[in-house]
Every structure is written in C-alpha cells, then in structure tokens.
Design a protein around this motif. Sequence first.
Motif, PDB file in Angstrom:
ATOM      1  N   PHE A 141       0.832  -1.213   0.000  1.00 18.99           N
ATOM      2  CA  PHE A 141       0.000   0.000   0.000  1.00 18.99           C
ATOM      3  C   PHE A 141       0.865   1.261   0.000  1.00 18.99           C
ATOM      4  N   ILE A 142       1.908   1.185   0.839  1.00 14.66           N
ATOM      5  CA  ILE A 142       2.813   2.345   0.919  1.00 14.66           C
ATOM      6  C   ILE A 142       3.499   2.568  -0.414  1.00 14.66           C
ATOM      7  N   ILE A 143       3.932   1.447  -1.037  1.00  9.93           N
ATOM      8  CA  ILE A 143       4.673   1.562  -2.295  1.00  9.93           C
ATOM      9  C   ILE A 143       3.768   2.073  -3.415  1.00  9.93           C
ATOM     10  N   TYR A 144       2.563   1.559  -3.523  1.00  8.86           N
ATOM     11  CA  TYR A 144       1.668   1.908  -4.638  1.00  8.86           C
ATOM     12  C   TYR A 144       0.687   3.026  -4.293  1.00  8.86           C
ATOM     13  N   ARG A 145       0.867   3.634  -3.151  1.00 11.55           N
ATOM     14  CA  ARG A 145      -0.057   4.690  -2.734  1.00 11.55           C
ATOM     15  C   ARG A 145      -0.113   5.858  -3.725  1.00 11.55           C
ATOM     16  N   PRO A 146       1.040   6.372  -4.229  1.00 11.21           N
ATOM     17  CA  PRO A 146       0.969   7.483  -5.207  1.00 11.21           C
ATOM     18  C   PRO A 146       0.178   7.118  -6.446  1.00 11.21           C
ATOM     19  N   HIS A 147       0.346   5.859  -6.941  1.00  6.18           N
ATOM     20  CA  HIS A 147      -0.379   5.444  -8.139  1.00  6.18           C
ATOM     21  C   HIS A 147      -1.875   5.374  -7.869  1.00  6.18           C
ATOM     22  N   LEU A 148      -2.237   4.889  -6.694  1.00 11.46           N
ATOM     23  CA  LEU A 148      -3.649   4.818  -6.339  1.00 11.46           C
ATOM     24  C   LEU A 148      -4.267   6.210  -6.231  1.00 11.46           C
ATOM     25  N   ARG A 152      -7.729  10.365  -8.416  1.00  7.55           N
ATOM     26  CA  ARG A 152      -7.899  11.757  -8.845  1.00  7.55           C
ATOM     27  C   ARG A 152      -8.438  11.824 -10.271  1.00  7.55           C
ATOM     28  N   ARG A 153      -7.892  10.992 -11.151  1.00  8.38           N
ATOM     29  CA  ARG A 153      -8.388  10.972 -12.530  1.00  8.38           C
ATOM     30  C   ARG A 153      -9.847  10.545 -12.594  1.00  8.38           C
ATOM     31  N   LEU A 154     -10.209   9.521 -11.791  1.00  9.95           N
ATOM     32  CA  LEU A 154     -11.586   9.061 -11.761  1.00  9.95           C
ATOM     33  C   LEU A 154     -12.523  10.174 -11.300  1.00  9.95           C
TER      34      LEU A 154
END
Length: 285
Positions: free
Chosen positions: A21-28, A33-35
């Motif tokens: 979660f920490i690693i992929y948090r920026p991508h999420l 934001r796009r959604l």
Amino acid sequence: MDRHAKSGMLAAGLISGVTAFIIYRPHLQRALRRLTMWLMETSTKPIGQNMDEHITSPQTDLPYRKQNVSENIASPQTTLPNLNQSSTNNSESSDSISETDESTSSSDEEVVLSNKISLKSSVFPGDLPDEGKELLKNLENYSIFTETVNYKPKSDRNSSDQTVYCKNLFLKDRKGKFYFFICREESNVLLRQLKYKLKAHRNFSFASQVEVEENLHVLPGCITPFVFLSETVSRDIPVAIARDLILEKRLNFHPLHADFATRISFGHLLKLFGHLKRKLIIIDV
C-alpha cells in the motif's frame, strides 16, 4: 505449532499488504484523482456547453462596438482649428468657445494652438520680408513646416508662452577658428568650460560684427542656425547645441530678421542638418 504458524503467516501477509500500500499509494492517488475529474467533467458537460454559447455570442457585436468607439474618438478632431485658415474661418470657429475662453486674449490662443497642433504647412505673418519667406520655402522642401510670429522681447512676452527662446553664439578661438553654439536664452554659458567641450584653441571670444557679416552674412542681432542653409557659409564652422534642448518642440530662431521668430522642433532642426550634411554636436552646459 499450527496456531503459531497461522499467526505468523497472517502477520507476514499484513506486513506485505501495508508495504504494498505504501509503495503503490501514489499510483492509487493519481488513479483516484483521474476518476474524480472524469466524473466531474461528465456531470458538468451540458453546463459547460451552455456557458460557451453565452460567452461566444456577444463577440459578434465586438467589431460594431469598436467601430462606434473609433467614430466617437475621431469625430471631435474635425472641430480642431487649422492655423492656415483665413481670419474669417478662425472667427467662425471661435463661436464655439465658452464665455470663459472668450475672455482670453488672442495671443494666448495662438500660443495654445501652436503647442498642440502639428503644422502641415508653414504659418507666417503677411509682413514677413521676402527673404524670410524664401527661407521657409527652403525648409518646406525638406518637409519641415514651421510657425513664424512677431518677435517679442522677454519683458513683453505672455506668461502662457511655453516656447523656448534660444540664443546663438558665434565664437572664435585664439587660432581664428569660428564656432556656432545654440542654448537657451536664459543659460549662463561659461566660455572657459565651453572651449574644452568644443576642443577650441585656448580661450573663446565673441566674433565681431564684421566677422559675423563676412561669415554668416547676417547682422549680429539676426544670428540663427538657418544661415547654414546658404552654401556660402563655411562648412568648417562646428555647430553645437545644448543637450537640454533635445526634447523641445518649439525652439524660437530668427528667420534672418530680428523682428520675427520662427518656431521649429529640435527633431526638425536635426533633420535639417542631416539634409545639409552638417554635423550637429550635442553637449552639456
């Protein structure tokens, strides 16, 4: 052992999940934001189209509004008086002046007009001698249009006269070389300083009446830069002008006669010397 193993596996999985979660948090966050932005655009699209229609429709009237503005600006210019009209036309235009303005003297009105209106032909009194009229014609050949008035001594000038009266010094150094210098009438010129700026030989002295007549072909009281229109005036005479005159639009010089004053801008004076292929030196005083 089985219970402890399951607890360990659960803890390891929990740690792995938190780490992922920490690693992929920026991508999420970017995906979320796009959604969100997509949902907002979709829901407000009809409103945006209506707003565009309201914004663009008035632009069709813009050229018409610009035309009206230009007409409103241009129309008052037709009421400006022409300096070259006869006295009858001047009297007709004066009918539109208010009662307060009517109390102003005619000399004041001439000064105001001469400071505001750019001349397109030379203006001069009818009693200007033929030699002066010929001088003005020569200036017109270079597209230089001037205004000539009766000369008034300093004590008789109106306070509203914003033109600049100049004095013209015809000087000679110790080697007998002549210099022509133009400055304000009220300027206090120190000849000892001026000789260094013009690189004269030793001290300056004023040219005598005979020297003025022989070199400039005018009387001492009629010295003017317009003498350099004559080919008989030596090209070896340096001509200098004070720097504080370069922004002036109404410089007064005699049109070869002491009873009259011809008004010319510094720009036109510089233009004249350019046509005559004479150097005009600008110095501080």
